[in-house]
Write an enzyme that holds these catalytic residues in place. Structure first.
Site, PDB file in Angstrom:
ATOM      1  N   PHE A 167     -19.679  66.587  16.617  1.00  0.00           N
ATOM      2  CA  PHE A 167     -19.598  65.130  16.733  1.00  0.00           C
ATOM      3  C   PHE A 167     -20.617  64.623  17.741  1.00  0.00           C
ATOM      4  CE2 PHE A 167     -15.340  66.777  15.930  1.00  0.00           C
ATOM      5  CZ  PHE A 167     -14.822  65.947  14.958  1.00  0.00           C
ATOM      6  N   ASP A 168     -21.211  63.478  17.445  1.00  0.00           N
ATOM      7  CA  ASP A 168     -21.882  62.688  18.464  1.00  0.00           C
ATOM      8  C   ASP A 168     -20.792  62.021  19.301  1.00  0.00           C
ATOM      9  OD1 ASP A 168     -23.872  61.246  19.869  1.00  0.00           O
ATOM     10  OD2 ASP A 168     -23.672  59.566  18.488  1.00  0.00           O
TER      11      ASP A 168
END
Length: 306
Positions: A167-168
Site C-alpha cells: 500500500f501507498d
C-alpha cells in the site's frame, strides 16, 4: 453481563470479470462492432476457457487462505470473492465455465447486462472492489468503498505462494491532508507540518477499512515468515516524516510487515523486490512505475486526482 463480541466476518473482495480473466480480445470486438457481435462471440466460445487476467493470481491466493486457516464460526470462510460483471447472464456463462475450470471457489455473482456494477458492492459487504472500469471505481470510492482500477492484462508469472499486498500511505491508507500541504506549499512545509504533528494520528483514508479487515485475517495465522500473508507500506515519505506514520499504525493497532520510506525514489523496483501481488497507490506516476514490475491498482482519491 456484557454481550459477546461477534466474530469478524470474512474478508470480501468484489472483482470485475475483466480484472479476473483476459477478456481484452472480446472487449475490443465490443468497442469495434457493438453488443450483438460481442454476444455472438461469447456464445460461440462459451466452452473455451478464458485465460487468467491480471488479478487472477491475487484471487487464487486469497481463496487458498480458506484451506490454510480454520473457518470462522458457523463454517463461514475466511475469504469470499464476488464476481461483478457487465455481461448478461447469457454471455456470462463462459465466465462461470472458466471459473469452474480453474477451480476457483466463487459462487456469488452479479451480471448487469451493461448497467453499472458498483451499486452491488455494498450489499455484498465487500471490503475491496477491483475493476477495469475507472468510473465504477470512482463511484465506489465516493460511497466509502475501498476500490482501485486495474489495467487489464494477462496474469503475471507465478513467483511465490505467499500473498503479498503493498500500500501507498497518503490518500490510500491515510487521508490526503498531508499530501495537500506538500503539493500546495512544498516539501519543506510538508516536513515541518509532519514534525510538528508527529504524535497526532493521521486520519484514515479510503483503504483503512480494507487494511483493518486484512489485518484481522492475518491474525488467524501464526506470525512470522511462515504466515501466508505479508503486507508492506511503500511510501514516498522519508525521515523525519516517518514517525507520524509509525505512530498512527500503532494507534490503530494494525501491523504492516514491512515499511519502505523511499524519499521519492521510483517504487517499481522496490515492489518487485518485495514481490507484491498487488500494489495500491493514488498517483498515476507511481502506478506507471509499479505496473512494469507488479500488478497495480490506481486509487483515484485525494488531491492527486482532483
Amino acid at each position: 453481563m456484557e454481550a459477546a463480541t461477534p466474530p469478524p466476518g470474512p474478508l470480501v473482495v468484489a472483482i470485475s470479470s475483466r480484472a479476473l480473466f483476459d477478456l481484452e480480445e472480446s472487449h475490443r470486438l465490443f468497442e469495434r462492432e457493438g453488443i450483438e457481435a460481442y454476444q455472438a462471440y461469447q456464445r460461440e466460445r462459451e466452452d473455451e476457457v478464458l485465460a487468467p487476467g491480471i488479478a487472477f493470481p491475487l484471487v487464487r491466493k486469497l481463496l487458498a487462505l480458506n484451506a490454510a486457516a480454520p473457518v470462522g464460526e458457523g463454517g463461514v470462510p475466511r475469504v469470499e470473492v464476488i464476481l461483478l460483471s457487465r455481461n448478461s447472464s447469457d454471455t456470462g456463462l463462459r465466465i462461470f465455465n472458466s471459473i469452474q475450470h480453474h477451480g476457483l471457489d466463487i459462487s456469488r455473482a452479479t451480471f448487469t447486462s451493461g448497467a453499472p456494477t458498483w451499486p452491488y458492492v455494498r450489499p455484498f459487504g465487500a471490503d475491496l472492489f477491483l475493476s477495469a472500469n475507472p468510473e465504477s471505481v470512482r463511484r465506489a470510492l465516493e460511497h466509502g468503498i475501498a476500490a482501485a482500477t486495474i489495467l487489464p492484462a494477462k496474469a503475471p508469472a507465478h513467483r511465490h505462494n505467499q500473498l503479498r499486498i503493498a500500500f501507498d500511505g497518503d490518500a490510500v491508507i491515510f487521508g490526503d491532508e498531508s499530501e495537500r500541504v506538500s503539493r500546495e506549499q512544498g516539501v519543506e512545509a510538508f516536513g515541518r507540518h509532519e514534525r510538528e504533528r508527529a504524535r497526532e494520528p493521521l486520519s484514515g483514508g479510503p483503504f483503512r477499512g480494507f487494511l483493518d479487515a486484512l489485518h484481522r485475517l492475518q491474525e488467524a495465522f501464526p506470525p512470522g515468515e511462515d504466515s501466508p500473508i505479508r503486507t508492506a507500506l511503500v511510501t514516498a515519505r522519508s525521515a523525519p516524516a516517518h514517525e507520524r506514520v509509525i505512530r498512527t499504525l500503532r494507534e490503530w493497532g494494525v501491523r504492516l510487515d514491512e515499511a519502505l520510506f523511499l524519499g521519492g525514489r521510483p517504487k517499481g523496483p522496490f515492489l518487485e523486490t518485495f514481490g507484491a501481488d498487488i500494489f495500491f497507490d493514488d498517483s498515476d506516476e507511481n502506478i506507471a512505475s509499479a505496473r512494469s514490475h507488479v500488478a497495480a491498482g490506481h486509487v483515484p482519491h485525494g488531491v492527486a486526482n482532483s
